[in-house]
Design an enzyme around this catalytic site. Structure first.
Site, PDB file in Angstrom:
ATOM      1  N   ARG A 129       9.237 -21.017  -4.344  1.00 27.85           N
ATOM      2  CA  ARG A 129       8.690 -21.080  -5.745  1.00 27.85           C
ATOM      3  C   ARG A 129       8.456 -20.202  -6.548  1.00 27.85           C
ATOM      4  O   ARG A 129       7.861 -20.827  -7.229  1.00 27.85           O
ATOM      5  CB  ARG A 129       6.630 -20.832  -5.181  1.00 27.85           C
ATOM      6  N   ARG A 188      16.265 -21.460 -14.224  1.00 29.12           N
ATOM      7  CA  ARG A 188      16.043 -22.211 -15.594  1.00 29.12           C
ATOM      8  C   ARG A 188      17.417 -21.116 -15.762  1.00 29.12           C
ATOM      9  O   ARG A 188      17.308 -20.678 -16.464  1.00 29.12           O
ATOM     10  CB  ARG A 188      14.919 -21.878 -15.870  1.00 29.12           C
ATOM     11  N   ARG A 207      -1.887  -8.545   5.082  1.00 27.91           N
ATOM     12  CA  ARG A 207      -1.072  -7.474   4.260  1.00 27.91           C
ATOM     13  C   ARG A 207      -2.304  -7.045   2.979  1.00 27.91           C
ATOM     14  O   ARG A 207      -2.792  -8.126   2.802  1.00 27.91           O
ATOM     15  CB  ARG A 207      -0.068  -8.520   3.665  1.00 27.91           C
ATOM     16  N   ARG A 219       5.315  -2.759  -8.081  1.00 26.38           N
ATOM     17  CA  ARG A 219       4.974  -3.243  -8.968  1.00 26.38           C
ATOM     18  C   ARG A 219       3.554  -2.209 -10.383  1.00 26.38           C
ATOM     19  O   ARG A 219       3.223  -1.870  -9.191  1.00 26.38           O
ATOM     20  CB  ARG A 219       4.569  -4.836  -9.832  1.00 26.38           C
ATOM     21  N   GLU A 235       0.945  -0.489  -7.731  1.00 19.99           N
ATOM     22  CA  GLU A 235       0.910  -1.115  -6.280  1.00 19.99           C
ATOM     23  C   GLU A 235       1.901  -1.626  -5.580  1.00 19.99           C
ATOM     24  O   GLU A 235       2.807  -1.417  -5.550  1.00 19.99           O
ATOM     25  CB  GLU A 235       1.079  -2.486  -6.578  1.00 19.99           C
ATOM     26  N   TYR A 243      -3.755 -18.748   1.774  1.00 24.77           N
ATOM     27  CA  TYR A 243      -3.545 -18.218   0.119  1.00 24.77           C
ATOM     28  C   TYR A 243      -3.504 -19.017  -0.380  1.00 24.77           C
ATOM     29  O   TYR A 243      -3.131 -20.835  -1.272  1.00 24.77           O
ATOM     30  CB  TYR A 243      -2.649 -17.534   0.001  1.00 24.77           C
ATOM     31  N   ASP A 248      -4.593 -19.751  -4.692  1.00 26.75           N
ATOM     32  CA  ASP A 248      -4.986 -19.514  -6.320  1.00 26.75           C
ATOM     33  C   ASP A 248      -6.130 -19.813  -6.609  1.00 26.75           C
ATOM     34  O   ASP A 248      -7.511 -20.747  -5.917  1.00 26.75           O
ATOM     35  CB  ASP A 248      -3.350 -20.172  -6.689  1.00 26.75           C
TER      36      ASP A 248
HETATM   37  P1  FAD Z   1     -12.782 -13.676  -2.465  1.00 26.87           P
HETATM   38  O1  FAD Z   1     -13.254 -13.343  -4.179  1.00 26.87           O
HETATM   39  O2  FAD Z   1     -12.548 -12.938  -1.255  1.00 26.87           O
HETATM   40  O3  FAD Z   1     -14.600 -13.655  -2.173  1.00 26.87           O
HETATM   41  C1  FAD Z   1     -15.230 -13.366  -1.356  1.00 26.87           C
HETATM   42  C2  FAD Z   1     -16.503 -12.828  -1.341  1.00 26.87           C
HETATM   43  O4  FAD Z   1     -17.359 -13.054  -0.058  1.00 26.87           O
HETATM   44  C3  FAD Z   1     -15.938 -11.424  -1.601  1.00 26.87           C
HETATM   45  O5  FAD Z   1     -16.571 -10.687  -2.662  1.00 26.87           O
HETATM   46  C4  FAD Z   1     -16.062 -10.875  -0.482  1.00 26.87           C
HETATM   47  O6  FAD Z   1     -17.301  -9.371  -0.401  1.00 26.87           O
HETATM   48  C5  FAD Z   1     -17.869 -11.429   0.251  1.00 26.87           C
HETATM   49  N1  FAD Z   1     -18.373 -11.399   1.508  1.00 26.87           N
HETATM   50  C6  FAD Z   1     -16.831 -11.909   2.602  1.00 26.87           C
HETATM   51  N2  FAD Z   1     -18.262 -11.317   3.749  1.00 26.87           N
HETATM   52  C7  FAD Z   1     -18.988 -10.799   3.432  1.00 26.87           C
HETATM   53  C8  FAD Z   1     -20.366 -11.019   4.493  1.00 26.87           C
HETATM   54  N3  FAD Z   1     -20.234 -10.472   5.375  1.00 26.87           N
HETATM   55  N4  FAD Z   1     -21.470 -10.362   3.615  1.00 26.87           N
HETATM   56  C9  FAD Z   1     -21.426 -11.232   2.256  1.00 26.87           C
HETATM   57  N5  FAD Z   1     -20.294 -11.307   1.335  1.00 26.87           N
HETATM   58  C10 FAD Z   1     -19.390 -11.708   1.776  1.00 26.87           C
HETATM   59  N6  FAD Z   1      -4.765 -16.219  -8.388  1.00 26.87           N
HETATM   60  C11 FAD Z   1      -4.705 -16.448  -9.807  1.00 26.87           C
HETATM   61  O7  FAD Z   1      -5.027 -17.888 -10.064  1.00 26.87           O
HETATM   62  N7  FAD Z   1      -3.385 -16.104  -9.997  1.00 26.87           N
HETATM   63  C12 FAD Z   1      -3.385 -14.687  -9.879  1.00 26.87           C
HETATM   64  O8  FAD Z   1      -3.218 -13.462 -10.733  1.00 26.87           O
HETATM   65  C13 FAD Z   1      -3.558 -13.936  -8.381  1.00 26.87           C
HETATM   66  N8  FAD Z   1      -3.211 -12.883  -8.343  1.00 26.87           N
HETATM   67  C14 FAD Z   1      -4.402 -12.693  -7.052  1.00 26.87           C
HETATM   68  C15 FAD Z   1      -4.147 -10.771  -6.203  1.00 26.87           C
HETATM   69  C16 FAD Z   1      -4.032 -10.232  -4.990  1.00 26.87           C
HETATM   70  C17 FAD Z   1      -3.620  -9.455  -4.879  1.00 26.87           C
HETATM   71  C18 FAD Z   1      -5.232 -11.398  -4.186  1.00 26.87           C
HETATM   72  C19 FAD Z   1      -5.402 -10.843  -2.792  1.00 26.87           C
HETATM   73  C20 FAD Z   1      -5.052 -13.011  -4.873  1.00 26.87           C
HETATM   74  C21 FAD Z   1      -5.360 -13.634  -5.410  1.00 26.87           C
HETATM   75  N9  FAD Z   1      -5.441 -14.305  -6.584  1.00 26.87           N
HETATM   76  C22 FAD Z   1      -4.609 -14.859  -7.326  1.00 26.87           C
HETATM   77  C23 FAD Z   1      -5.903 -15.432  -5.273  1.00 26.87           C
HETATM   78  C24 FAD Z   1      -7.556 -15.495  -6.110  1.00 26.87           C
HETATM   79  O9  FAD Z   1      -8.049 -14.122  -5.991  1.00 26.87           O
HETATM   80  C25 FAD Z   1      -8.561 -16.163  -4.833  1.00 26.87           C
HETATM   81  O10 FAD Z   1      -7.778 -17.752  -5.079  1.00 26.87           O
HETATM   82  C26 FAD Z   1     -10.061 -16.188  -5.448  1.00 26.87           C
HETATM   83  O11 FAD Z   1      -9.852 -14.677  -5.374  1.00 26.87           O
HETATM   84  C27 FAD Z   1     -10.524 -16.722  -3.832  1.00 26.87           C
HETATM   85  O12 FAD Z   1     -11.709 -16.764  -4.524  1.00 26.87           O
HETATM   86  P2  FAD Z   1     -12.787 -16.420  -2.864  1.00 26.87           P
HETATM   87  O13 FAD Z   1     -14.100 -16.520  -3.404  1.00 26.87           O
HETATM   88  O14 FAD Z   1     -12.075 -17.659  -2.262  1.00 26.87           O
HETATM   89  O15 FAD Z   1     -12.380 -14.875  -2.279  1.00 26.87           O
HETATM   90  N1  UDP Z   2       9.629 -12.777  -5.345  1.00 28.81           N
HETATM   91  C1  UDP Z   2      11.061 -11.183  -5.933  1.00 28.81           C
HETATM   92  N2  UDP Z   2      11.009 -10.613  -6.821  1.00 28.81           N
HETATM   93  C2  UDP Z   2      10.226 -10.398  -7.586  1.00 28.81           C
HETATM   94  C3  UDP Z   2       9.437 -10.956  -8.001  1.00 28.81           C
HETATM   95  C4  UDP Z   2       8.731 -12.003  -6.624  1.00 28.81           C
HETATM   96  O1  UDP Z   2      12.201 -11.320  -5.470  1.00 28.81           O
HETATM   97  O2  UDP Z   2      10.665  -9.533  -8.926  1.00 28.81           O
HETATM   98  C5  UDP Z   2      10.118 -13.358  -4.809  1.00 28.81           C
HETATM   99  C6  UDP Z   2       8.415 -12.016  -3.270  1.00 28.81           C
HETATM  100  O3  UDP Z   2       8.990 -12.603  -2.354  1.00 28.81           O
HETATM  101  C7  UDP Z   2       7.491 -13.313  -4.058  1.00 28.81           C
HETATM  102  C8  UDP Z   2       7.616 -14.343  -3.907  1.00 28.81           C
HETATM  103  O4  UDP Z   2       9.499 -14.317  -4.527  1.00 28.81           O
HETATM  104  O5  UDP Z   2       6.628 -13.123  -2.037  1.00 28.81           O
HETATM  105  C9  UDP Z   2       6.786 -14.401  -5.029  1.00 28.81           C
HETATM  106  O6  UDP Z   2       6.290 -14.288  -5.964  1.00 28.81           O
HETATM  107  P1  UDP Z   2       5.487 -14.496  -6.829  1.00 28.81           P
HETATM  108  O7  UDP Z   2       5.267 -13.767  -7.280  1.00 28.81           O
HETATM  109  O8  UDP Z   2       4.856 -15.918  -6.580  1.00 28.81           O
HETATM  110  O9  UDP Z   2       3.833 -14.061  -5.390  1.00 28.81           O
HETATM  111  P2  UDP Z   2       2.237 -13.107  -5.931  1.00 28.81           P
HETATM  112  O10 UDP Z   2       3.164 -12.134  -5.489  1.00 28.81           O
HETATM  113  O11 UDP Z   2       1.803 -13.982  -6.083  1.00 28.81           O
HETATM  114  O12 UDP Z   2       1.906 -13.341  -3.839  1.00 28.81           O
END
Ligand code: FAD
Ligand code: UDP
Length: 376
Positions: free
Chosen positions: A178, A182, A255, A286, A311, A359, A361
């Site tokens: 993904r 470019r 993870r 990062r 992180e 996973y 977004d």
């Molecule tokens: P969550 O936000 O996890 O909400 C679930 C909620 O349920 C939590 O608040 C939890 O406390 C609650 N819960 C769980 N069990 C219970 C229980 N027993 N009782 C009461 N409450 C409970 N997406 C992007 O589009 N762009 C990004 O740049 C991006 N970066 C990310 C970076 C990281 C490190 C991670 C982990 C995810 C990232 N995402 C990103 C994805 C994004 O976080 C998710 O798409 C979004 O949070 C999903 O929402 P959700 O409601 O499914 O889950």
């Molecule tokens: N990746 C990499 N170098 C970088 C950034 C990303 O090798 O500087 C690789 C890494 O394997 C990562 C994948 O590209 O799991 C996808 O990256 P992205 O940033 O889209 O993923 P996210 O961190 O949001 O899971």
């Protein structure tokens, strides 16, 4: 019954569902076990800076309906994600584009860049042919085939092995597919038509979605399941799917990321929101500098301090936040066993990243709820 829906979890899935249900005249109660609403998009305000407590979140989508939906709740700013990679002090633009190729090899034209990459790809192809394979068997082979050895060694290998805690030769090829490649000078990380950050931060989005919805924080569904279930006709469950069924088949793996947040008394630490550290000898993956998501130009200096987060990617264990599902064969098979139970469960909708063990977004989560609502 007091409520039409009990919504377990106030992340984007639960909050979007509550918003649409409330607009349709349904009574909802949203509960969350955390001390705040918003799930993983929640931000903590430190010195006027919105700190993404559970990891940097950048909203991006090509779906106009989703973009209009969120912008009707809160306008989004013009933030464009353009991370920089730091490899042992050498800086490279991401994603892989003409700027990166210029920094890597000194080339200035697409033709010269393409020639170098094609040579390195050819090497990868012949190595695979010698091994008797036509399709890449792992992430390393895929990366070498996509972009060649120089970029793989400096910008992919170390970062990926830190992020996943496994060798590139033991990781599936699809993870790297993904990443855009470019032959233009374009540092925009995403190909999507729309991207940005809510003005005033993600809490504004959550507050808007949950306006006029009853909510309770510090409320764990499992602490008093019978009570919560007695309140509503139907349940929307967004917590971990294995926990809902008492872990009866065993626990799903994740993870996770450990964040080291630091407040610094300088206005500008690294000049960009995201800098990836791509060599294996730096322990973190990062550094995020949160103010650059929302402050541009002079505004960066008008706020005198800054907040950065290092992180560290780690294996999940009890007590840590589950972040990324591990989509290997064993976990996928286990998830499917739970899904069979979920499909048979009456009156419960399982949705979001934990309940679907996927996973997701942010935009696809919102899109999913909008479509679910249309179909109901
Ligand atoms: P969550 O936000 O996890 O909400 C679930 C909620 O349920 C939590 O608040 C939890 O406390 C609650 N819960 C769980 N069990 C219970 C229980 N027993 N009782 C009461 N409450 C409970 N997406 C992007 O589009 N762009 C990004 O740049 C991006 N970066 C990310 C970076 C990281 C490190 C991670 C982990 C995810 C990232 N995402 C990103 C994805 C994004 O976080 C998710 O798409 C979004 O949070 C999903 O929402 P959700 O409601 O499914 O889950
Ligand atoms: N990746 C990499 N170098 C970088 C950034 C990303 O090798 O500087 C690789 C890494 O394997 C990562 C994948 O590209 O799991 C996808 O990256 P992205 O940033 O889209 O993923 P996210 O961190 O949001 O899971």
């Amino acid at each position: 019954m007091q409520y039409d829906f009990l919504i377990v979890g106030s992340g984007l899935y639960g909050a979007t569902f509550a918003h649409l249900a409330r607009k349709a005249g349904k009574r909802c109660l949203v509960i969350d076990k955390r001390p705040h609403l918003g799930g993983n998009v929640y931000c903590e305000n430190i010195n006027g800076i919105n700190v993404h407590k559970y990891g940097a979140h950048i909203f991006h989508t090509s779906n106009k309906e989703v973009w209009d939906f969120v912008n009707a709740i809160v306008p989004f700013n013009r933030y464009t994600n353009s991370p920089v990679a730091n490899y042992q002090g050498e800086l490279y633009n991401l994603p892989f584009n003409m700027n990166t190729f210029h920094q890597m090899w000194g080339v200035a034209t697409p033709e010269d860049a393409r020639r170098i990459i094609e040579d390195q790809r050819a090497e990868a192809k012949s190595a695979m042919a010698a091994a008797g394979v036509t399709e890449p068997r792992n992430l390393e082979e895929q990366a070498l085939l996509l972009i060649g050895r120089d970029i793989y060694e400096k910008l992919i290998k170390g970062y990926t092995e830190k992020q996943w805690g496994r060798k590139c030769t033991d990781l599936p090829a699809f993870i790297i597919r993904r990443l855009p490649v470019r032959f233009v000078y374009d540092n925009n990380y995403f190909n999507d038509k729309y991207q940005g950050i809510p003005e005033g931060g993600y809490n504004k989005l959550i507050e808007g979605l949950l306006e006029r919805v009853e909510t309770r924080t510090d409320a764990d569904f499992f602490a008093d399941r019978a009570y919560w279930e007695s309140l509503a006709d139907r349940i929307v469950y967004t917590g971990p799917i294995d926990e809902f069924f008492g872990f009866r088949f065993g626990k799903l793996n994740y993870r996770t990321v450990r964040f080291e947040h630091e407040v610094l008394d300088i206005p500008n630490y690294q000049g960009n929101a995201v800098i990836n550290y791509t060599s294996a000898d730096v322990p973190f993956t990062r550094i995020i500098e949160h103010k650059h998501f929302e402050l541009f130009g002079q505004a960066v200096y008008d706020s005198p301090s800054t907040v950065i987060s290092r992180e560290y990617s780690t294996e999940w264990k009890e007590g840590l936040e589950p972040y990324y599902p591990v989509n290997d064969d064993a976990n996928t098979a286990l998830y499917l066993k739970y899904k069979t139970l979920a499909d048979a469960e009456e009156g419960v909708i399982f949705g979001g990243r934990l309940a679907e063990y996927k996973y997701y977004d942010m935009a696809p989560v919102i899109e999913k709820v909008i479509n679910l609502y249309k179909n109901e």
